[in-house]
Every structure is written in structure tokens, then in C-alpha cells.
Write a protein that holds these residues in place. Sequence first.
Motif, PDB file in Angstrom:
ATOM      1  N   THR A  20       0.829  -1.199   0.000  1.00  0.00           N
ATOM      2  CA  THR A  20       0.000   0.000   0.000  1.00  0.00           C
ATOM      3  C   THR A  20       0.866   1.253   0.000  1.00  0.00           C
ATOM      4  N   ALA A  60      -6.573   3.011   4.080  1.00  0.00           N
ATOM      5  CA  ALA A  60      -6.260   1.579   4.193  1.00  0.00           C
ATOM      6  C   ALA A  60      -4.963   1.377   4.969  1.00  0.00           C
ATOM      7  N   ALA A 101      -9.842  -2.329   5.875  1.00  0.00           N
ATOM      8  CA  ALA A 101      -8.730  -1.866   5.038  1.00  0.00           C
ATOM      9  C   ALA A 101      -8.747  -2.575   3.681  1.00  0.00           C
ATOM     10  N   LEU A 105      -8.921  -1.134  -0.161  1.00  0.00           N
ATOM     11  CA  LEU A 105      -8.016  -1.545  -1.229  1.00  0.00           C
ATOM     12  C   LEU A 105      -8.779  -2.086  -2.439  1.00  0.00           C
TER      13      LEU A 105
END
Length: 132
Positions: A20, A60, A101, A105
Motif C-alpha cells: 500500500t 487503508a 482496510a 483496497l
Amino acid sequence: MDWYIPITIVPGIGMFVLSTTSQMMSLSTEIGQLIKECKSDFQHHIADLKILQLTRLTRAATLLYVAAALFVLSGIWGAINQNSEWSEWILFGGVALTFIALGFLISYSYHTIIIRRKQHNHTHETMLNNKK
């Protein structure tokens, strides 16, 4: 539940955080370029959409950081208080935040395709208009 089980989840969360964060850095660079080159309403619109994408990734990543902390806390609490149910509740909190989270995503991935499609269609239309 054994106290070390929640801590074994942390490396997996770390992989999500690494991925991420890498995507956040790439997207931030791309947004910077778009803002420098912003000459049309369309480019401004795309920059706005990409900033929303960066927001999704940031949320996230934040949730993943908190989830990792909860997993570690759950393991520590379980080691200190072997008969406490709190470690399981803390673990559940970490799992819930990880799930949320992952939702961000998934949303990020879906919207990335939509933005790319808009860019492709705009480029195609521009090429067709220039040939006329």
C-alpha cells in the motif's frame, strides 16, 4: 488461544502495508506530474480522482497500522493475562480493521480501472478529433 498466534499475523499485515505504501508513493508522484501539467479541465478532473484514490490508500494504510498494533497488543495481553477474554476481543478488533482496510483496497483497485478507462477514452477521442 495461545498468546503468540496474533503476533504471527503481523508479517502478513506488513506485506499489505509495504504494498500500500509503494502504491501511495507512485500515485503521489503521478498526481504531482498531473498538477504540474494541468492544462485542461479533463486533466484537473483526473487529478481530483487520483487524489481521492490517494485518500483511499491512506485510509487503508492507517487501518493496517492500527490492526498490526492490535495484533501485537492482543499477543502481549494474552501472554500477561492467560485467562483474559480481552486478548480475543483485541484480536477481533484487529481482524475487523484489516477487513475494512481490504475493502478500501478493493475500492481503490476498482476505481483505478475506471480512471484509466476515462484517460484512454479521452486520449482516443482527442486523437480522432486531431485527425479530422
